[in-house]
Design an enzyme around this catalytic site. Structure first.
Site, PDB file in Angstrom:
ATOM      1  N   CYS A 173     -19.398  -3.968  52.304  1.00  0.00           N
ATOM      2  CA  CYS A 173     -19.690  -5.187  51.535  1.00  0.00           C
ATOM      3  C   CYS A 173     -21.018  -5.155  50.764  1.00  0.00           C
ATOM      4  O   CYS A 173     -21.080  -5.708  49.674  1.00  0.00           O
ATOM      5  CB  CYS A 173     -19.556  -6.441  52.381  1.00  0.00           C
ATOM      6  SG  CYS A 173     -20.704  -6.549  53.747  1.00  0.00           S
TER       7      CYS A 173
ATOM      8  N   ARG B 207     -22.430   5.758  60.951  1.00  0.00           N
ATOM      9  CA  ARG B 207     -23.423   5.041  61.762  1.00  0.00           C
ATOM     10  C   ARG B 207     -23.947   5.946  62.857  1.00  0.00           C
ATOM     11  O   ARG B 207     -23.164   6.649  63.497  1.00  0.00           O
ATOM     12  CB  ARG B 207     -22.794   3.805  62.415  1.00  0.00           C
ATOM     13  CG  ARG B 207     -22.366   2.808  61.388  1.00  0.00           C
ATOM     14  CD  ARG B 207     -21.840   1.555  62.043  1.00  0.00           C
ATOM     15  NE  ARG B 207     -21.409   0.652  61.003  1.00  0.00           N
ATOM     16  CZ  ARG B 207     -20.997  -0.584  61.215  1.00  0.00           C
ATOM     17  NH1 ARG B 207     -20.967  -1.055  62.441  1.00  0.00           N
ATOM     18  NH2 ARG B 207     -20.617  -1.345  60.215  1.00  0.00           N
TER      19      ARG B 207
ATOM     20  N   GLU C  36     -24.657   6.156  66.205  1.00  0.00           N
ATOM     21  CA  GLU C  36     -24.376   5.335  67.394  1.00  0.00           C
ATOM     22  C   GLU C  36     -25.115   5.841  68.622  1.00  0.00           C
ATOM     23  O   GLU C  36     -25.198   5.161  69.639  1.00  0.00           O
ATOM     24  CB  GLU C  36     -22.872   5.277  67.680  1.00  0.00           C
ATOM     25  CG  GLU C  36     -22.046   4.569  66.609  1.00  0.00           C
ATOM     26  CD  GLU C  36     -22.159   3.038  66.681  1.00  0.00           C
ATOM     27  OE1 GLU C  36     -22.918   2.529  67.524  1.00  0.00           O
ATOM     28  OE2 GLU C  36     -21.489   2.365  65.883  1.00  0.00           O
TER      29      GLU C  36
ATOM     30  N   ARG D 221     -15.854   4.663  69.559  1.00  0.00           N
ATOM     31  CA  ARG D 221     -17.182   4.471  68.981  1.00  0.00           C
ATOM     32  C   ARG D 221     -17.652   5.809  68.454  1.00  0.00           C
ATOM     33  O   ARG D 221     -18.092   6.659  69.206  1.00  0.00           O
ATOM     34  CB  ARG D 221     -18.164   3.908  70.021  1.00  0.00           C
ATOM     35  CG  ARG D 221     -19.514   3.590  69.410  1.00  0.00           C
ATOM     36  CD  ARG D 221     -20.422   2.862  70.367  1.00  0.00           C
ATOM     37  NE  ARG D 221     -19.940   1.537  70.714  1.00  0.00           N
ATOM     38  CZ  ARG D 221     -20.049   0.464  69.925  1.00  0.00           C
ATOM     39  NH1 ARG D 221     -20.642   0.563  68.762  1.00  0.00           N
ATOM     40  NH2 ARG D 221     -19.583  -0.691  70.322  1.00  0.00           N
TER      41      ARG D 221
ATOM     42  N   GLU E  12     -12.510  -2.895  54.123  1.00  0.00           N
ATOM     43  CA  GLU E  12     -13.307  -4.116  54.162  1.00  0.00           C
ATOM     44  C   GLU E  12     -12.910  -5.070  53.045  1.00  0.00           C
ATOM     45  O   GLU E  12     -13.279  -4.880  51.893  1.00  0.00           O
ATOM     46  CB  GLU E  12     -14.813  -3.820  54.095  1.00  0.00           C
ATOM     47  CG  GLU E  12     -15.585  -5.125  54.242  1.00  0.00           C
ATOM     48  CD  GLU E  12     -17.035  -4.997  54.641  1.00  0.00           C
ATOM     49  OE1 GLU E  12     -17.492  -3.878  54.919  1.00  0.00           O
ATOM     50  OE2 GLU E  12     -17.697  -6.053  54.690  1.00  0.00           O
TER      51      GLU E  12
ATOM     52  N   ASP F 256     -14.645 -12.209  66.345  1.00  0.00           N
ATOM     53  CA  ASP F 256     -14.304 -10.850  66.768  1.00  0.00           C
ATOM     54  C   ASP F 256     -12.870 -10.833  67.270  1.00  0.00           C
ATOM     55  O   ASP F 256     -12.418 -11.792  67.914  1.00  0.00           O
ATOM     56  CB  ASP F 256     -15.208 -10.399  67.929  1.00  0.00           C
ATOM     57  CG  ASP F 256     -16.499  -9.757  67.435  1.00  0.00           C
ATOM     58  OD1 ASP F 256     -16.695  -9.662  66.206  1.00  0.00           O
ATOM     59  OD2 ASP F 256     -17.307  -9.361  68.292  1.00  0.00           O
TER      60      ASP F 256
ATOM     61  N   GLU G 195     -13.635  -4.458  70.713  1.00  0.00           N
ATOM     62  CA  GLU G 195     -13.640  -5.169  69.428  1.00  0.00           C
ATOM     63  C   GLU G 195     -13.009  -4.241  68.403  1.00  0.00           C
ATOM     64  O   GLU G 195     -13.538  -3.175  68.125  1.00  0.00           O
ATOM     65  CB  GLU G 195     -15.071  -5.503  69.000  1.00  0.00           C
ATOM     66  CG  GLU G 195     -15.106  -6.117  67.594  1.00  0.00           C
ATOM     67  CD  GLU G 195     -16.476  -6.085  66.926  1.00  0.00           C
ATOM     68  OE1 GLU G 195     -17.499  -6.190  67.614  1.00  0.00           O
ATOM     69  OE2 GLU G 195     -16.498  -5.956  65.686  1.00  0.00           O
TER      70      GLU G 195
ATOM     71  N   ASN H  74     -13.262  -7.635  62.859  1.00  0.00           N
ATOM     72  CA  ASN H  74     -13.902  -8.951  62.841  1.00  0.00           C
ATOM     73  C   ASN H  74     -13.704  -9.624  61.494  1.00  0.00           C
ATOM     74  O   ASN H  74     -13.147  -9.025  60.564  1.00  0.00           O
ATOM     75  CB  ASN H  74     -15.376  -8.843  63.208  1.00  0.00           C
ATOM     76  CG  ASN H  74     -16.154  -7.987  62.239  1.00  0.00           C
ATOM     77  OD1 ASN H  74     -15.695  -7.720  61.131  1.00  0.00           O
ATOM     78  ND2 ASN H  74     -17.325  -7.550  62.638  1.00  0.00           N
TER      79      ASN H  74
ATOM     80  N   CYS I  78     -16.599 -11.522  54.719  1.00  0.00           N
ATOM     81  CA  CYS I  78     -15.926 -10.227  54.749  1.00  0.00           C
ATOM     82  C   CYS I  78     -15.259 -10.029  56.099  1.00  0.00           C
ATOM     83  O   CYS I  78     -15.502 -10.776  57.038  1.00  0.00           O
ATOM     84  CB  CYS I  78     -16.920  -9.098  54.486  1.00  0.00           C
ATOM     85  SG  CYS I  78     -18.177  -8.962  55.751  1.00  0.00           S
TER      86      CYS I  78
ATOM     87  N   ARG J 183     -10.296   1.930  65.489  1.00  0.00           N
ATOM     88  CA  ARG J 183     -10.196   0.948  66.584  1.00  0.00           C
ATOM     89  C   ARG J 183      -8.769   0.397  66.692  1.00  0.00           C
ATOM     90  O   ARG J 183      -8.278   0.195  67.791  1.00  0.00           O
ATOM     91  CB  ARG J 183     -11.198  -0.195  66.363  1.00  0.00           C
ATOM     92  CG  ARG J 183     -12.650   0.276  66.371  1.00  0.00           C
ATOM     93  CD  ARG J 183     -13.321   0.059  67.693  1.00  0.00           C
ATOM     94  NE  ARG J 183     -14.664   0.576  67.730  1.00  0.00           N
ATOM     95  CZ  ARG J 183     -15.772  -0.163  67.735  1.00  0.00           C
ATOM     96  NH1 ARG J 183     -15.684  -1.489  67.705  1.00  0.00           N
ATOM     97  NH2 ARG J 183     -16.951   0.397  67.796  1.00  0.00           N
TER      98      ARG J 183
HETATM   99  P1  ATP Z   1     -19.805  -2.974  67.637  1.00  0.00           P
HETATM  100  O1  ATP Z   1     -20.320  -4.254  68.204  1.00  0.00           O
HETATM  101  O2  ATP Z   1     -18.609  -2.434  68.326  1.00  0.00           O
HETATM  102  O3  ATP Z   1     -20.892  -1.951  67.440  1.00  0.00           O
HETATM  103  P2  ATP Z   1     -20.230  -3.886  65.022  1.00  0.00           P
HETATM  104  O4  ATP Z   1     -20.530  -5.304  65.268  1.00  0.00           O
HETATM  105  O5  ATP Z   1     -21.324  -2.929  64.791  1.00  0.00           O
HETATM  106  O6  ATP Z   1     -19.279  -3.329  66.181  1.00  0.00           O
HETATM  107  P3  ATP Z   1     -19.302  -4.360  62.402  1.00  0.00           P
HETATM  108  O7  ATP Z   1     -20.496  -3.839  61.728  1.00  0.00           O
HETATM  109  O8  ATP Z   1     -19.107  -5.810  62.440  1.00  0.00           O
HETATM  110  O9  ATP Z   1     -19.168  -3.782  63.856  1.00  0.00           O
HETATM  111  O10 ATP Z   1     -18.030  -3.604  61.784  1.00  0.00           O
HETATM  112  C1  ATP Z   1     -16.742  -4.153  61.828  1.00  0.00           C
HETATM  113  C2  ATP Z   1     -15.726  -3.251  62.416  1.00  0.00           C
HETATM  114  O11 ATP Z   1     -15.995  -1.870  62.187  1.00  0.00           O
HETATM  115  C3  ATP Z   1     -15.649  -3.343  63.938  1.00  0.00           C
HETATM  116  O12 ATP Z   1     -14.919  -4.454  64.318  1.00  0.00           O
HETATM  117  C4  ATP Z   1     -14.939  -2.054  64.256  1.00  0.00           C
HETATM  118  O13 ATP Z   1     -13.564  -2.189  64.002  1.00  0.00           O
HETATM  119  C5  ATP Z   1     -15.503  -1.089  63.259  1.00  0.00           C
HETATM  120  N1  ATP Z   1     -16.594  -0.281  63.845  1.00  0.00           N
HETATM  121  C6  ATP Z   1     -17.893  -0.592  63.925  1.00  0.00           C
HETATM  122  N2  ATP Z   1     -18.601   0.397  64.498  1.00  0.00           N
HETATM  123  C7  ATP Z   1     -17.711   1.372  64.779  1.00  0.00           C
HETATM  124  C8  ATP Z   1     -17.804   2.667  65.378  1.00  0.00           C
HETATM  125  N3  ATP Z   1     -18.972   3.156  65.763  1.00  0.00           N
HETATM  126  N4  ATP Z   1     -16.692   3.399  65.516  1.00  0.00           N
HETATM  127  C9  ATP Z   1     -15.501   2.931  65.100  1.00  0.00           C
HETATM  128  N5  ATP Z   1     -15.334   1.727  64.528  1.00  0.00           N
HETATM  129  C10 ATP Z   1     -16.408   0.944  64.364  1.00  0.00           C
HETATM  130 ZN    ZN Z   2     -19.257  -6.911  55.505  1.00  0.00          ZN
HETATM  131 MG    MG Z   3     -22.387  -1.643  66.103  1.00  0.00          MG
END
Ligand code: ATP
Ligand code: ZN
Ligand code: MG
Length: 504
Positions: free
Chosen positions: A305, A335, A337, A346, A354, A417, A435, A438, A463, A470
Site C-alpha cells: 500500500c 521482511r 522476521e 512466517r 493487497e 485480523d 493470522e 487482515n 487496505c 498463510r
Molecule cells: P504478523 O502479526 O503475523 O507479523 P503483520 O501484522 O506483520 O502479521 P501485516 O503487515 O498486517 O502482517 O500483513 C498482512 C498479512 O501479510 C498478514 O495477515 C499475513 O497474511 C501476511 N504476512 C505478514 N507477515 C508475514 C510473514 N512473515 N510470512 C508470511 N506472511 C506474512
Molecule cells: Zn496496507
Molecule cells: Mg509482522
C-alpha cells in the site's frame, strides 16, 4: 515562564548608532510578530534583548503556545528592516536555549533517551525540557514539538510495555472435525514440495506447492476482487525512503526491512580488483564489496500500500467515481522476521495480494461489509476452514484514543485480523491461531500524508493484506496434502495437480 527561546543573531556589521541603535525597532517588530503568530492561541513577549557590537541576543517567552513561530516571523521582519534601512544582513542565527514545559501521562518507568542534546526533568505529570544550541532549521522544521511528542510517546509506550495487543472476537465459524494432521511445512518438506531457500527465511516452492499457491491467488481474484470491481495495478518492487517517511513505516519498523544498496559504478574497471579476487579466492571479497556499493538507498517491498499511495499522491479523485478499488499482486513482500521465522507461516519473503480502497467514510464501511462477505464465502464454502475474525489494535494506540475499541459503534477505523485454527499446534483453546490475512480502514491518515483529495467531502482509505503462504498453510494444516481430503469446490479450482517430482 512556560516556554523560553533564547537566540543569538550575528549581523554582517554593527548597526551605526551603537548598543541602543535597535531599542525602538525590536519591541515593535516582536509585538507585531507575536500578534500575527501566537496571539490567538496563547500569550508571548520579547522578554529581553541586547546588542554587543554585531551580535544581537533576544529572548522570547510564551504561555499556552510555543514561541518559535513568533521568533521566525520576528526574524523575517528584522532581516527586511535592517537590509532596507541600514544595508545590514543577518549572517547567522543560533538558538542558544529552547526551554519548554508540557504534560505527560505520569512518571516514566525507565530513563527517556533522546538522540539530541537535552535536559529533561519530570515532576508529577509535568515535563521540563531544555534543548541547547539548536540550528535555525530546527525551528523551521519544528523539531521541538516533535521532540515533545516523542517524549510523550516513549512514556506512554513504557507504561503499556508487555501488555498484549487488544484483541476482541468478532465472528467465529462453526468448529469442523479435524483429523490429526502434521505441521504442513514438515509434510511438504518430506514430499519435496518445498525446500528451505538459499538465503534466510526464503522458500523454494516446487511445482505442487507453487500450483497450490497460484490456486489461492486465483481464488482471491475470482471470488473476492473481481466481483467487487477491484482493478489490478503493477507497482515497482523497491519502496523509497520518502514514501516510508510519509507512511510512518520508517520510524515504526526499521529493523524489519531488507535494505537495497546500489553499485557505486557499473564500470568493469572499478570492479576489477573485486572480480580478480573472486577468480583467485572463490570467495566473496566482502570488504572490497562494501567499498564498491552505496549505503541503503531504498527498501525491498515491505507492504504494497505505501507505493500505491505514492501513485495517488497529489491527485484529485472525481467524487462521482469513488470508491477507488485497486490491488497489487506483483510486488513480493520482504521482511526481516529474525527469531520469529517458522516454516512457510512466517517467512522473510512472501506473496501477498493487497487490495487498497479510497472513498468516503460511508463507502468504505459498506465496502468492508462486502469484503467480509466475500472472504467468508471463500473460507466457509471453498476452503471450508475453521476460522474466526477479531478486532485488533495495539494497546498503546487504544489508550492514546487513536481508535475506539470498547464500543462496537466506534469500531470504524482499525484492523480486523482473520485467524485460522492450526490443529498441529494443539487444542483450539490453548493454541495460537494463525493470522492469515487482515483488513483495515485507516481514516484519512494516508490520504492526508500523500495529499490525495476528492472534489468534495472527506476522503478515507484502507487496505487488506491477503497472505497467500498463510492461506496455503492454514488450508493444509486443516485439510492435509492428500487431494481426496480436500473440499470439492477447492478441488475444482485446483484442477489437475502437477505430477509428483521424484529425486533419487
Ligand atoms: P504478523 O502479526 O503475523 O507479523 P503483520 O501484522 O506483520 O502479521 P501485516 O503487515 O498486517 O502482517 O500483513 C498482512 C498479512 O501479510 C498478514 O495477515 C499475513 O497474511 C501476511 N504476512 C505478514 N507477515 C508475514 C510473514 N512473515 N510470512 C508470511 N506472511 C506474512
Ligand atoms: Zn496496507
Ligand atoms: Mg509482522
Amino acid at each position: 515562564m512556560e516556554n523560553l527561546l533564547e537566540a543569538e543573531l550575528t549581523l554582517s556589521a554593527p548597526p551605526p548608532g551603537g548598543p541602543t541603535a535597535l531599542d525602538g525597532l525590536l519591541p515593535a517588530l516582536a509585538e507585531e510578530a507575536i500578534a500575527r503568530t501566537l496571539a490567538r492561541r496563547g500569550t508571548g513577549r520579547l522578554a529581553s534583548f541586547g546588542l554587543t557590537h554585531d551580535v544581537l541576543r533576544v529572548t522570547f517567552e510564551s504561555e499556552g503556545v510555543r514561541p518559535h513561530q513568533a521568533f521566525l516571523a520576528f526574524l523575517r521582519r528584522l532581516t527586511e528592516e535592517l537590509g532596507r534601512k541600514e544595508k545590514i544582513g543577518v549572517r547567522s542565527v543560533r538558538i542558544r536555549r529552547y526551554r519548554v514545559e508540557f504534560d505527560v501521562e505520569g512518571r516514566p518507568e525507565a530513563p527517556i533517551t533522546l538522540p539530541i542534546e537535552h535536559t529533561l526533568h519530570i515532576e508529577g505529570s509535568r515535563a521540563h525540557l531544555e534543548l541547547p544550541d539548536l540550528p535555525e532549521e530546527a525551528l523551521r522544521d519544528n523539531w521541538v514539538d516533535r521532540t515533545i511528542a516523542l517524549v510523550q510517546e516513549k512514556i506512554r509506550r513504557q507504561s503499556y510495555q508487555g501488555k498484549e495487543q487488544y484483541w476482541a472476537l468478532l465472528t467465529q465459524s462453526p468448529p469442523r472435525a479435524q483429523a490429526a494432521r502434521p505441521d504442513p511445512t514438515e509434510a511438504m518438506l518430506s514430499r519435496n514440495w518445498v525446500r528451505s531457500g538459499p538465503t534466510k527465511g526464503k522458500w523454494f516452492l516446487g511445482p505442487s506447492a507453487a500450483h497450490l499457491l497460484r490456486t489461492m491467488d486465483r481464488i482471491a481474484r475470482t471470488e473476492v476482487l473481481k466481483p467487487l470491481g477491484f482493478e489490478e495495478v503493477v507497482q515497482p518492487h523497491h519502496d523509497s525512503f520518502d514514501i516510508l517517511l510519509k507512511t510512518g513505516h520508517l520510524e515504526g519498523l526499521p529493523g524489519e526491512f531488507y535494505y537495497v544498496a546500489e553499485p557505486k559504478s557499473r564500470d568493469p574497471v572499478a570492479w576489477e580488483r573485486f572480480t580478480d579476487l573472486v577468480k583467485i579466492t572463490r570467495k566473496v571479497p566482502e570488504e572490497e564489496l562494501a567499498r564498491l556499493v552505496t549505503g541503503p538507498t531504498a527498501v525491498s517491498c515491505y507492504a504494497q500500500c505505501p507505493t500505491i499511495y505514492w501513485w495517488l499522491s497529489g491527485r484529485t479523485l472525481p467524487t462521482g467515481e469513488l470508491p477507488l478499488k485497486i490491488f497489487d499482486g506483483s510486488a513480493v513482500s520482504n521482511r526481516y522476521e529474525s527469531g520469529g521465522r517458522h516454516g512457510l507461516e512466517r517467512v522473510d519473503e512472501f506473496h501477498r495480494i493487497e487490495p487498497v480502497y479510497v472513498g468516503t467514510p460511508e463507502q468504505l464501511l459498506d465496502l468492508r461489509e462486502e469484503l467480509l462477505k466475500r472472504y467468508a464465502h471463500v473460507f466457509d464454502t471453498i476452503l471450508e476452514l475453521e476460522w474466526r475474525t477479531a478486532w485488533v489494535t495495539p494497546f498503546y494506540m487504544q489508550q492514546a484514543g487513536a481508535v475506539g475499541v470498547e464500543d462496537a459503534q466506534e469500531r470504524i477505523k482499525g484492523t480486523i485480523d482473520f485467524e485460522a485454527y492450526l490443529p498441529y499446534r494443539g487444542t483450539r483453546e490453548a493454541s495460537e491461531w494463525l493470522e492469515f490475512q487482515n483488513l483495515s480502514i485507516v481514516g484519512d491518515k494516508y490520504t492526508r500524508a500523500f495529499t490525495i483529495k476528492t472534489q468534495k467531502g472527506e476522503l478515507w482509505s484502507g487496505c487488506s493484506g491477503i497472505g497467500l503462504e498463510r492461506w496455503l498453510t492454514a488450508f493444509l494444516a486443516q485439510k492435509g496434502l492428500d487431494p481426496t481430503d480436500w473440499p470439492s469446490k477447492f478441488r475444482e479450482y485446483v484442477g489437475e495437480m502437477p505430477p509428483e517430482l521424484r529425486f533419487l
